[in-house]
Write a protein that holds these residues in place. Structure first.
Motif, PDB file in Angstrom:
ATOM      1  N   ARG A 168       2.737   1.387  -3.605  1.00  0.00           N
ATOM      2  CA  ARG A 168       1.965   1.667  -4.937  1.00  0.00           C
ATOM      3  C   ARG A 168       0.736   2.615  -4.458  1.00  0.00           C
ATOM      4  O   ARG A 168       0.324   3.073  -5.482  1.00  0.00           O
ATOM      5  CB  ARG A 168       1.435   0.343  -5.123  1.00  0.00           C
ATOM      6  CG  ARG A 168       2.215  -0.774  -5.570  1.00  0.00           C
ATOM      7  CD  ARG A 168       1.279  -2.169  -5.906  1.00  0.00           C
ATOM      8  NE  ARG A 168       0.219  -1.831  -6.763  1.00  0.00           N
ATOM      9  CZ  ARG A 168      -0.899  -2.221  -6.529  1.00  0.00           C
ATOM     10  NH1 ARG A 168      -1.304  -3.020  -5.512  1.00  0.00           N
ATOM     11  NH2 ARG A 168      -2.036  -1.974  -7.267  1.00  0.00           N
ATOM     12  N   GLN A 169       0.693   3.273  -3.360  1.00  0.00           N
ATOM     13  CA  GLN A 169      -0.209   4.104  -2.937  1.00  0.00           C
ATOM     14  C   GLN A 169      -1.645   3.865  -3.346  1.00  0.00           C
ATOM     15  O   GLN A 169      -2.314   4.426  -3.988  1.00  0.00           O
ATOM     16  CB  GLN A 169       0.287   5.400  -3.722  1.00  0.00           C
ATOM     17  CG  GLN A 169       1.552   5.939  -3.324  1.00  0.00           C
ATOM     18  CD  GLN A 169       1.832   7.136  -4.340  1.00  0.00           C
ATOM     19  OE1 GLN A 169       1.118   7.804  -4.419  1.00  0.00           O
ATOM     20  NE2 GLN A 169       3.103   7.180  -4.942  1.00  0.00           N
ATOM     21  N   ALA A 170      -1.650   2.384  -2.942  1.00  0.00           N
ATOM     22  CA  ALA A 170      -3.159   1.870  -3.346  1.00  0.00           C
ATOM     23  C   ALA A 170      -3.825   1.258  -2.125  1.00  0.00           C
ATOM     24  O   ALA A 170      -2.929   0.656  -1.166  1.00  0.00           O
ATOM     25  CB  ALA A 170      -3.046   0.944  -4.435  1.00  0.00           C
ATOM     26  N   SER A 193       0.912  -1.146  -0.006  1.00  0.00           N
ATOM     27  CA  SER A 193      -0.017  -0.053   0.005  1.00  0.00           C
ATOM     28  C   SER A 193       0.958   1.332   0.073  1.00  0.00           C
ATOM     29  O   SER A 193       0.548   2.233  -0.596  1.00  0.00           O
ATOM     30  CB  SER A 193      -1.122  -0.132   1.332  1.00  0.00           C
ATOM     31  OG  SER A 193      -1.758   1.066   1.300  1.00  0.00           O
TER      32      SER A 193
END
Length: 232
Positions: free
Chosen positions: A87-89, A84
């Motif tokens: 990937r900034q997800a 997270s």
């Protein structure tokens, strides 16, 4: 359904007020994890913050098990938290007992009694922003987080991102003001003792800072405390 919507709206209205009046960074982050327990169907929550070139920080958890789960991933450099953050997800683990992406981590987390995980990035500035942290949510039940939980987690993360970024900025500004005051005091000591002008006094502090590889504010603090400059 209306009652649920009204209740959620009330929680977030209170969240907005408390987050933005929490004070420092630590108080703001602690408010985030406590609100996560109220707003979502989770048993534990925590926040990990990105540290450029250094080990991520774990400033707030609602239970020691969260810190253990974070440290497992940080030590190995793999897991939903790392995914997270990098990937900034949003990363959802429906059941740690069956998830095959990080088997070693999943087996250990299952042993700790956590079966589902929802990690949501904290970031400011839109899609191009670098993630500066992750909000982690944990449940002892498999499939503990549904679409509504994920939507609420997104809203909480947006509130948290702005609040934490604001608290960090205010802390940085306060530190900068304190540093200027310290340097000004130290310059005054040098000017009075040696009859120097301001430019020369500042140049001396700066040279000692560079020669001793010490922050300028720390050189100033030492001079104020001891009336002596650090040895080069």
């Amino acid at each position: 359904m209306v009652d649920t919507v009204d209740e959620t709206a009330a929680v977030f209205a209170r969240l907005a007020v408390e987050l933005h009046s929490a004070g420092g960074v630590e108080e703001t982050i602690d408010a985030v994890v406590q609100f996560a327990l109220q707003a979502l169907g989770c048993s534990y929550s925590g926040v990990a913050l990105y540290n450029r070139g250094r080990r991520p920080e774990i400033p707030a958890v609602t239970d020691p098990v969260v810190a253990e789960i974070y440290n497992l991933q940080i030590d190995e450099g793999a897991g939903p938290l790392i995914e997270s953050m990098n990937r900034q997800a949003v990363v959802l683990v429906r059941d740690t007992a069956t998830d095959a992406r990080w088997p070693t981590w999943a087996a250990e987390v299952t042993r700790l009694g956590v079966r589902s995980v929802l990690d949501v990035p904290l970031a400011v500035g839109g899609a191009s922003a670098r993630s500066f942290g992750v909000l982690g949510l944990y449940s002892p039940e498999p499939d503990g987080f549904g679409p509504d939980d994920e939507a609420i987690a997104h809203i909480l993360a947006r509130h948290a991102s702005v609040a934490v970024a604001t608290a960090r900025h205010e802390q940085t500004m306060a530190q900068a003001v304190d540093a200027r005051k310290l340097v000004g005091q130290a310059m005054g000591i040098l000017m009075e003792r040696y009859g120097l002008d301001g430019d020369r006094a500042f140049a001396i502090l700066k040279r000692y800072s560079q020669d001793t590889n010490t922050k300028l504010r720390d050189v100033a603090q030492q001079l104020i405390d001891t009336r002596k400059l650090p040895r080069t």
